[in-house]
Design a protein around this motif. Structure first.
Motif, PDB file in Angstrom:
ATOM      1  N   PHE A   1       0.787  -1.247  -0.052  1.00 33.09           N
ATOM      2  CA  PHE A   1       0.126   0.076   0.000  1.00 33.09           C
ATOM      3  C   PHE A   1       0.902   1.250  -0.153  1.00 33.09           C
ATOM      4  N   VAL A   2       0.254   2.261  -0.691  1.00 32.94           N
ATOM      5  CA  VAL A   2       1.328   3.638  -0.387  1.00 32.94           C
ATOM      6  C   VAL A   2       0.060   4.511   0.194  1.00 32.94           C
ATOM      7  N   PRO A   3       0.399   4.905   1.528  1.00 32.56           N
ATOM      8  CA  PRO A   3      -0.397   5.868   2.197  1.00 32.56           C
ATOM      9  C   PRO A   3      -0.690   7.288   1.672  1.00 32.56           C
ATOM     10  N   GLY A   4      -1.730   7.822   1.719  1.00 30.71           N
ATOM     11  CA  GLY A   4      -2.199   9.024   1.286  1.00 30.71           C
ATOM     12  C   GLY A   4      -2.555   9.195  -0.191  1.00 30.71           C
ATOM     13  N   THR A   5      -2.450   7.979  -0.954  1.00 36.22           N
ATOM     14  CA  THR A   5      -2.762   8.000  -2.405  1.00 36.22           C
ATOM     15  C   THR A   5      -4.307   7.762  -2.541  1.00 36.22           C
TER      16      THR A   5
ATOM     17  N   HIS B   1      -2.519   0.197  -4.468  1.00 33.76           N
ATOM     18  CA  HIS B   1      -2.352  -1.021  -3.708  1.00 33.76           C
ATOM     19  C   HIS B   1      -2.027  -2.282  -4.863  1.00 33.76           C
ATOM     20  N   ARG B   2      -1.232  -3.239  -4.464  1.00 33.17           N
ATOM     21  CA  ARG B   2      -0.965  -4.404  -5.548  1.00 33.17           C
ATOM     22  C   ARG B   2      -0.542  -5.621  -4.405  1.00 33.17           C
TER      23      ARG B   2
ATOM     24  N   ALA C   1      -6.341  10.183  -1.200  1.00 35.09           N
ATOM     25  CA  ALA C   1      -6.816  11.536  -1.410  1.00 35.09           C
ATOM     26  C   ALA C   1      -6.067  12.132  -2.311  1.00 35.09           C
ATOM     27  N   ASP C   2      -4.713  11.704  -2.756  1.00 36.87           N
ATOM     28  CA  ASP C   2      -4.059  12.400  -3.919  1.00 36.87           C
ATOM     29  C   ASP C   2      -2.961  11.252  -4.473  1.00 36.87           C
ATOM     30  N   TRP C   3      -3.650  10.946  -5.539  1.00 38.71           N
ATOM     31  CA  TRP C   3      -3.134   9.730  -6.378  1.00 38.71           C
ATOM     32  C   TRP C   3      -1.413   9.877  -6.712  1.00 38.71           C
ATOM     33  N   THR C   4      -1.117  11.249  -6.694  1.00 40.70           N
ATOM     34  CA  THR C   4       0.377  11.406  -6.902  1.00 40.70           C
ATOM     35  C   THR C   4       1.301  11.679  -5.791  1.00 40.70           C
ATOM     36  N   ALA C   5       0.605  11.538  -4.588  1.00 37.86           N
ATOM     37  CA  ALA C   5       1.188  11.557  -3.222  1.00 37.86           C
ATOM     38  C   ALA C   5       2.656  10.803  -3.302  1.00 37.86           C
ATOM     39  N   SER C   6       3.553  11.373  -2.720  1.00 35.99           N
ATOM     40  CA  SER C   6       4.631  10.753  -2.571  1.00 35.99           C
ATOM     41  C   SER C   6       5.213  10.146  -1.252  1.00 35.99           C
ATOM     42  N   SER C   7       4.954   8.823  -1.052  1.00 32.41           N
ATOM     43  CA  SER C   7       5.197   8.176   0.264  1.00 32.41           C
ATOM     44  C   SER C   7       5.827   6.926   0.190  1.00 32.41           C
ATOM     45  N   HIS C   8       6.567   6.562   1.105  1.00 29.99           N
ATOM     46  CA  HIS C   8       7.124   5.150   1.251  1.00 29.99           C
ATOM     47  C   HIS C   8       5.888   4.147   1.022  1.00 29.99           C
ATOM     48  N   SER C   9       6.023   3.020   0.417  1.00 32.67           N
ATOM     49  CA  SER C   9       5.078   2.055   0.393  1.00 32.67           C
ATOM     50  C   SER C   9       5.249   0.998   1.722  1.00 32.67           C
ATOM     51  N   TYR C  10       4.375   0.389   2.205  1.00 32.72           N
ATOM     52  CA  TYR C  10       4.292  -0.406   3.199  1.00 32.72           C
ATOM     53  C   TYR C  10       3.771  -1.882   2.704  1.00 32.72           C
ATOM     54  N   VAL C  11       4.411  -2.821   3.369  1.00 31.83           N
ATOM     55  CA  VAL C  11       3.661  -4.492   2.806  1.00 31.83           C
ATOM     56  C   VAL C  11       3.213  -4.815   4.094  1.00 31.83           C
TER      57      VAL C  11
END
Length: 94
Positions: free
Chosen positions: A4-8, A37-38, A10-20
């Motif tokens: 998952f990429v937090p914050g996306t 997410h994937r 609300a903002d699809w282009t949000a730059s954040s570290h992903s978490y598994v």
């Protein structure tokens, strides 16, 4: 696991570290489906069935994820004539 990429949501282009998030059989995972997410590779020979549901207000239509135009570009589904083990063997040879 699922990445998952937090914050996306609300903002699809949000730059954040992903978490598994790893889960065990029988676990339930609830998340805002708008998050990037994937699912990650199943590196075992065991099936990994899942149930995936989405819920939204009746007036909301997701024209991006469920657009017939988007899916026209997808390749045909792989043949399911082979068993999971046979497909794993083919994948291991690649």
């Amino acid at each position: 696991g699922t990445e998952f990429v937090p914050g996306t949501h609300a903002d699809w282009t949000a730059s954040s570290h992903s978490y598994v998030l790893d889960s065990k059989p029988g676990d339930a995972l609830v998340a805002d489906w708008r998050l990037k997410h994937r699912g990650l590779a199943n590196r075992t020979r065991e099936d990994r069935p899942l149930l995936y549901l989405t819920y939204a207000r009746p007036w909301f239509v997701d024209k991006y994820n469920f657009s017939s135009e988007r899916y026209e570009m997808l390749p045909p589904l792989c043949s399911m004539d082979a068993t999971r083990s046979e497909r794993a063997d083919i994948r291991d040879m690649a």
